[in-house]
Design an enzyme around this catalytic site. Structure first.
Site, PDB file in Angstrom:
ATOM      1  N   GLU A   1       0.874  -1.162   0.000  1.00 11.64           N
ATOM      2  CA  GLU A   1       0.000   0.000   0.000  1.00 11.64           C
ATOM      3  C   GLU A   1       0.920   1.223   0.000  1.00 11.64           C
ATOM      4  O   GLU A   1       1.800   1.331   0.864  1.00 11.64           O
ATOM      5  CB  GLU A   1      -0.879   0.007   1.260  1.00 11.64           C
ATOM      6  CG  GLU A   1      -1.797   1.216   1.265  1.00 11.64           C
ATOM      7  CD  GLU A   1      -2.760   1.273   2.429  1.00 11.64           C
ATOM      8  OE1 GLU A   1      -2.720   0.384   3.303  1.00 11.64           O
ATOM      9  OE2 GLU A   1      -3.552   2.240   2.461  1.00 11.64           O
TER      10      GLU A   1
ATOM     11  N   ARG B   1       5.431 -12.772   9.734  1.00  9.11           N
ATOM     12  CA  ARG B   1       6.126 -11.514   9.442  1.00  9.11           C
ATOM     13  C   ARG B   1       7.522 -11.549  10.025  1.00  9.11           C
ATOM     14  O   ARG B   1       7.783 -12.250  10.998  1.00  9.11           O
ATOM     15  CB  ARG B   1       5.409 -10.348  10.120  1.00  9.11           C
ATOM     16  CG  ARG B   1       4.107  -9.968   9.530  1.00  9.11           C
ATOM     17  CD  ARG B   1       3.423  -8.971  10.435  1.00  9.11           C
ATOM     18  NE  ARG B   1       3.787  -7.607  10.102  1.00  9.11           N
ATOM     19  CZ  ARG B   1       3.087  -6.843   9.263  1.00  9.11           C
ATOM     20  NH1 ARG B   1       2.004  -7.302   8.692  1.00  9.11           N
ATOM     21  NH2 ARG B   1       3.451  -5.602   9.008  1.00  9.11           N
TER      22      ARG B   1
ATOM     23  N   LYS C   1       4.238   0.441   9.711  1.00 10.44           N
ATOM     24  CA  LYS C   1       4.229   1.711   8.977  1.00 10.44           C
ATOM     25  C   LYS C   1       3.532   2.808   9.776  1.00 10.44           C
ATOM     26  O   LYS C   1       3.915   3.963   9.689  1.00 10.44           O
ATOM     27  CB  LYS C   1       3.542   1.532   7.626  1.00 10.44           C
ATOM     28  CG  LYS C   1       4.523   1.126   6.535  1.00 10.44           C
ATOM     29  CD  LYS C   1       3.903   1.247   5.171  1.00 10.44           C
ATOM     30  CE  LYS C   1       2.999   0.077   4.891  1.00 10.44           C
ATOM     31  NZ  LYS C   1       2.474   0.073   3.518  1.00 10.44           N
TER      32      LYS C   1
HETATM   33  P1  ATP Z   1       1.810  -2.105   8.172  1.00  3.99           P
HETATM   34  O1  ATP Z   1       1.016  -3.154   8.887  1.00  3.99           O
HETATM   35  O2  ATP Z   1       3.055  -1.690   8.864  1.00  3.99           O
HETATM   36  O3  ATP Z   1       0.995  -0.964   7.663  1.00  3.99           O
HETATM   37  P2  ATP Z   1       1.485  -3.592   5.834  1.00  3.99           P
HETATM   38  O4  ATP Z   1       1.744  -5.020   5.950  1.00  3.99           O
HETATM   39  O5  ATP Z   1       0.062  -3.198   5.871  1.00  3.99           O
HETATM   40  O6  ATP Z   1       2.346  -2.818   6.890  1.00  3.99           O
HETATM   41  P3  ATP Z   1       1.727  -3.347   3.051  1.00  3.99           P
HETATM   42  O7  ATP Z   1       2.194  -2.221   2.216  1.00  3.99           O
HETATM   43  O8  ATP Z   1       0.312  -3.752   2.931  1.00  3.99           O
HETATM   44  O9  ATP Z   1       2.099  -2.991   4.535  1.00  3.99           O
HETATM   45  O10 ATP Z   1       2.666  -4.612   2.837  1.00  3.99           O
HETATM   46  C1  ATP Z   1       2.896  -5.194   1.595  1.00  3.99           C
HETATM   47  C2  ATP Z   1       3.248  -6.635   1.790  1.00  3.99           C
HETATM   48  O11 ATP Z   1       4.386  -6.756   2.650  1.00  3.99           O
HETATM   49  C3  ATP Z   1       2.113  -7.410   2.453  1.00  3.99           C
HETATM   50  O12 ATP Z   1       1.891  -8.582   1.685  1.00  3.99           O
HETATM   51  C4  ATP Z   1       2.626  -7.748   3.815  1.00  3.99           C
HETATM   52  O13 ATP Z   1       2.182  -9.011   4.193  1.00  3.99           O
HETATM   53  C5  ATP Z   1       4.139  -7.726   3.631  1.00  3.99           C
HETATM   54  N1  ATP Z   1       4.791  -7.342   4.878  1.00  3.99           N
HETATM   55  C6  ATP Z   1       4.616  -6.204   5.584  1.00  3.99           C
HETATM   56  N2  ATP Z   1       5.350  -6.210   6.710  1.00  3.99           N
HETATM   57  C7  ATP Z   1       6.011  -7.385   6.732  1.00  3.99           C
HETATM   58  C8  ATP Z   1       6.933  -7.995   7.634  1.00  3.99           C
HETATM   59  N3  ATP Z   1       7.316  -7.393   8.767  1.00  3.99           N
HETATM   60  N4  ATP Z   1       7.421  -9.214   7.316  1.00  3.99           N
HETATM   61  C9  ATP Z   1       7.049  -9.822   6.180  1.00  3.99           C
HETATM   62  N5  ATP Z   1       6.201  -9.315   5.291  1.00  3.99           N
HETATM   63  C10 ATP Z   1       5.668  -8.107   5.548  1.00  3.99           C
HETATM   64 MG    MG Z   2      -1.349  -3.912   4.380  1.00  4.03          MG
END
Ligand code: ATP
Ligand code: MG
Length: 567
Positions: free
Chosen positions: A38, A264, A274
Site C-alpha cells: 500500500e 512476518r 508503517k
Molecule cells: P503495516 O502493517 O506496517 O501498515 P502492511 O503489511 O500493511 O504494513 P503493506 O504495504 O500492505 O504494509 O505490505 C505489503 C506486503 O508486505 C504485504 O503482503 C505484507 O504481508 C508484507 N509485509 C509487511 N510487513 C512485513 C513484515 N514485517 N514481514 C514480512 N512481510 C511483511
Molecule cells: Mg497492508
C-alpha cells in the site's frame, strides 16, 4: 549460524515445499506471485522479506512476480510513496518487468463485480452509522446481529449503490456489505464492508471515484485478474482467507488464486509498523524516512547497508509459519560478513588526541604504504602520510591503565599501524587536568611496523597525520528503541533510545577519504563500517557508521559498562 550459511542461496521453506508438491501432482504449471504494497509509507526490512520471497519464488520456478500497488485508500496514499517503493524494490535487486500494476487499474471491473454480487442477492447497501455497525458485529464470543437494512431488494440496493457512486451521499453515510453470515465464527465473514464512500482525489484516478473498494474486496480479485497463482501474505491475513475464497467463489473471476500465509519478520529493538514509522517521521523524532536509524530500505541504504546484505539476512531468517523475533545481531552479522570482503580499509580518528613525536625531524614527513583490503589482494595499497604531529584515538590512551588495558600508557611502547613503534614519554594537561597531548619518541628502525630485534608490542593503533588529515563529522547510530520488543500499542515515544545517534564533529580522517563517494562502503580500521552521507559536502565531510566491527551493543547493554577491547 554455521548451519544457516550452508543453506542454498535460494532458501528452503514450506511455501517452496507446497509449490513442489503441486508441480509433482501436476496441479500447477506456472508460478505467478505479486508484491502488493500500500503506497502509504516507505518500504521497511519486513517488506524486504516479502519481496525476496515473492520475487525469489517466481524466479526459481521460471514464473513472474508483479509489483501491484494496493492503492484503495486515497486519504493515506501519495505519489511520493509510489516512487520510493519502485526505487527501493529495484535497489533490492528485483524487477517486475512489464508487470507494474495498480489495484486502481481494476476499479471499473471491481465496481461491476460489486453490482454482480448485489444482483445475486449477495451484497447490500447498509445505512447504519459506523459505531452501530461495529456494535452489531458482535465479538469473538458473541454472534453479530443482522442490520435492519440487510433485506433490501436488489433494485433498491442497485439504486443506492449507483447513487453512492454518483456522489449523492457524504463520507460514511452508507457502505456496501457482502451478505454472508452475521453469526459466523470468523469475524471477517460477518457481512464485511466491500465499498465505502470517500470523497477524495486519488493519485491515479483523480476525482473519477468517490467510492473505493476495501482491501478485502480489491485484493483477491486483483490477484485473479492478473492470473496470480500464489498469493503470499503475512499471517494476519489468515483469518481473511475464507473471505478471499468466498469472493473468488461468488464472482465470475478469470482465474483462481490461492492465498498462503507466512510469519512476518520481526527484529529486536526495531519496529516494523508503517503506522509507527509514519508517526516518527511526521512528528520529527527522526529526520525523515531515510534517517539512517530507520529500518526502512531508504534508511538502511543511506546508512551504508548493501542490498545484498539485506537479501542474505532475510534468507537466513527464513520463511516459517511460527511468529518469532530475530536478533538484531543476526542482521549485523550479514552486514559485516559482506562488508568485510568488499570495504576498503581507511584510517579515521573519531575522537582525536594529539600526539607529538619528539625525536622526529621538524617539518619532515614521509610516505608509508597501507594495505587497502587484506581480504582482497586485488584492492592493492595506497600511500599514507606520516609526520611529527599525529592524532590517535583518545580512548587508546590511559594515564593510569587497569591491568587488561594493553594500549598506550606512560612509558609504554605500541605500534602505529603501517608506521613505527612509539613510546609515550610525557603527558601534557590543560588547566583542568585533562590530557591534551602526548609527547612520544619513535624508533626509526621499526619503519613499516616491525622491530629488527624482534621485540613485540601489545597493541597496534590507528592514527592520522595532523598536517594532512581532513576534519570530518561522524555519526554513530544505535538502535532506535530501548526495548527488545517495543510495545507498538503503548506510548512509543517513551521507548525511544535517547542514545540512538551520537554526532562527533571533531573527527580527523586520512586524506584518501576526501575522495569517497556517497554510499560506497568503507571500513575505518578498528572502528567499524562507514559510508559517506548524502548530506556530505567537499568542505564538510559526513560519515555514517553502518555497523561496528563487533556486536559491542549487546555486550555493553548486558554488563552496563564500556567494553574494553584488547587489540
Ligand atoms: P503495516 O502493517 O506496517 O501498515 P502492511 O503489511 O500493511 O504494513 P503493506 O504495504 O500492505 O504494509 O505490505 C505489503 C506486503 O508486505 C504485504 O503482503 C505484507 O504481508 C508484507 N509485509 C509487511 N510487513 C512485513 C513484515 N514485517 N514481514 C514480512 N512481510 C511483511
Ligand atoms: Mg497492508
Amino acid at each position: 549460524m554455521a548451519s544457516e550459511t550452508a543453506k542454498p542461496a535460494t532458501g528452503r521453506d514450506f511455501i517452496r515445499d507446497i509449490i513442489d508438491a503441486e508441480i509433482a501432482a501436476g496441479r500447477n504449471t506456472e508460478v505467478v506471485t505479486r508484491f502488493p504494497p500500500e503506497p502509504n509509507g516507505y518500504l521497511h526490512i519486513g517488506h524486504a522479506k516479502a519481496i525476496w520471497l515473492n520475487f525469489g519464488v517466481a524466479q526459481e520456478y521460471g514464473g513472474r512476480c508483479h509489483l501491484r500497488f494496493d492503492d484503495t485508500d486515497p486519504t493515506k496514499e501519495e505519489q511520493e510513496y509510489i516512487d520510493a517503493i519502485k526505487r527501493d524494490v529495484h535497489w533490492l535487486g528485483f524487477d517486475w518487468g512489464r508487470h507494474l500494476h495498480y489495484a486502481s487499474d481494476y476499479f471499473d471491473q471491481l465496481y461491476d463485480w460489486a453490482e454482480h454480487l448485489i444482483r445475486a442477492g449477495k451484497a447490500y447497501v447498509d445505512d447504519l452509522p459506523v459505531e452501530e455497525m461495529r456494535a452489531m458485529r458482535g465479538s469473538l464470543t458473541e454472534p453479530g446481529h443482522n442490520s435492519p437494512y440487510r433485506d433490501r431488494t436488489v433494485a433498491e440496493n442497485l439504486d443506492l449503490f449507483r447513487r453512492m457512486r454518483a456522489g449523492e451521499f457524504p463520507n460514511g453515510a452508507r457502505v456496501l456489505r457482502a451478505k454472508i453470515d452475521m453469526a459466523s465464527g470468523n469475524m471477517n465473514l460477518r457481512d464485511p464492508v466491500l465499498y465505502r464512500i470517500l470523497h477524495a482525489v486519488h493519485p491515479r484516478t483523480g476525482s473519477k471515484w468517490c467510492i473505493y473498494p476495501t482491501y478485502d474486496f480489491a485484493h483477491g480479485q486483483s490477484d485473479a485478474i492478473e492470473g496470480v497463482t500464489h498469493s503470499l501474505c503475512s499471517l494476519e491475513f489468515e483469518d481473511h482467507r475464507p473471505l478471499y475464497d468466498w469472493l473468488i467463489d461468488n464472482l465470475p473471476v478469470p482465474s483462481r488464486p490461492r492465498q498462503y500465509e507466512f510469519a512476518r519478520l520481526n527484529i529486536g529493538y526495531t519496529v516494523l509498523s508503517k503506522r509507527v514509522l509514519t508517526q516518527l517521521v511526521r512528528h520529527g523524532h527522526v529526520t525523515g524516512w531515510d534517517d539512517p536509524r530507520m529500518p526502512t530500505l531508504a534508511g538502511l541504504r543511506r546508512r551504508g547497508v548493501p542490498a545484498a546484505a539485506i537479501r542474505d539476512f532475510v534468507r537466513r531468517a527464513g520463511i516459517a509459519r511460527a511468529r518469532s523475533v530475530v536478533d538484531i545481531a543476526m542482521f549485523e552479522h550479514s552486514i559485516r560478513e559482506l562488508l568485510n570482503k568488499i570495504a576498503p580499509r581507511r584510517m579515521a580518528v573519531l575522537r582525536p588526541l594529539k600526539l607529538r613525536i619528539d625525536n622526529y625531524p621538524f617539518g619532515a614527513n614521509e610516505e608509508l604504504v597501507a594495505v587497502n583490503n587484506p581480504e582482497d589482494a586485488l584492492a592493492g595499497t595506497r600511500p599514507i602520510r606520516f609526520g611529527r604531529e599525529l592524532y590517535i584515538e583518545r580512548d587508546d590512551f590511559m594515564e593510569h591503565p587497569p591491568k587488561q588495558f594493553r594500549r598506550l600508557a606512560p612509558g609504554r611502547e605500541v605500534r602505529l599501524r603501517y608506521a613505527y613503534f612509539i613510546t609515550c614519554r610525557e603527558v601534557v594537561k590543560n588547566a583542568v587536568g585533562e590530557v591534551v597531548e602526548l609527547i612520544c619518541t619513535y624508533d626509526p628502525a621499526t619503519r613499516g611496523g616491525n622491530a629488527p630485534d624482534g621485540r613485540k608490542v601489545q597493541s597496534t593503533l590507528h592514527w592520522v597525520a595532523a598536517a594532512h588529515a581532513i576534519p570530518a563529522e561522524i555519526r554513530l547510530y544505535n538502535p532506535l528503541f530501548n526495548r527488545a520488543e517495543p510495545d507498538t500499542g503503548g506510548d512509543i515515544l517513551t521507548q525511544l533510545n535517547p542514545m540512538s545517534v551520537e554526532i562527533l564533529t571533531g573527527s580527523q580522517v586520512e586524506p584518501a577519504l576526501g575522495g569517497a563517494a556517497a554510499g560506497e562502503p568503507l571500513q575505518f580500521e578498528r572502528q567499524g563500517y562507514f559510508c559517506l552521507d548524502r548530506q556530505s559536502a567537499p568542505d564538510r565531510l559526513i560519515f555514517n557508521r553502518t555497523v561496528g566491527l563487533r556486536d559491542s551493543w549487546t555486550k555493553t547493554r548486558a554488563t552496563g559498562d564500556q567494553v574494553v577491547e584488547n587489540i
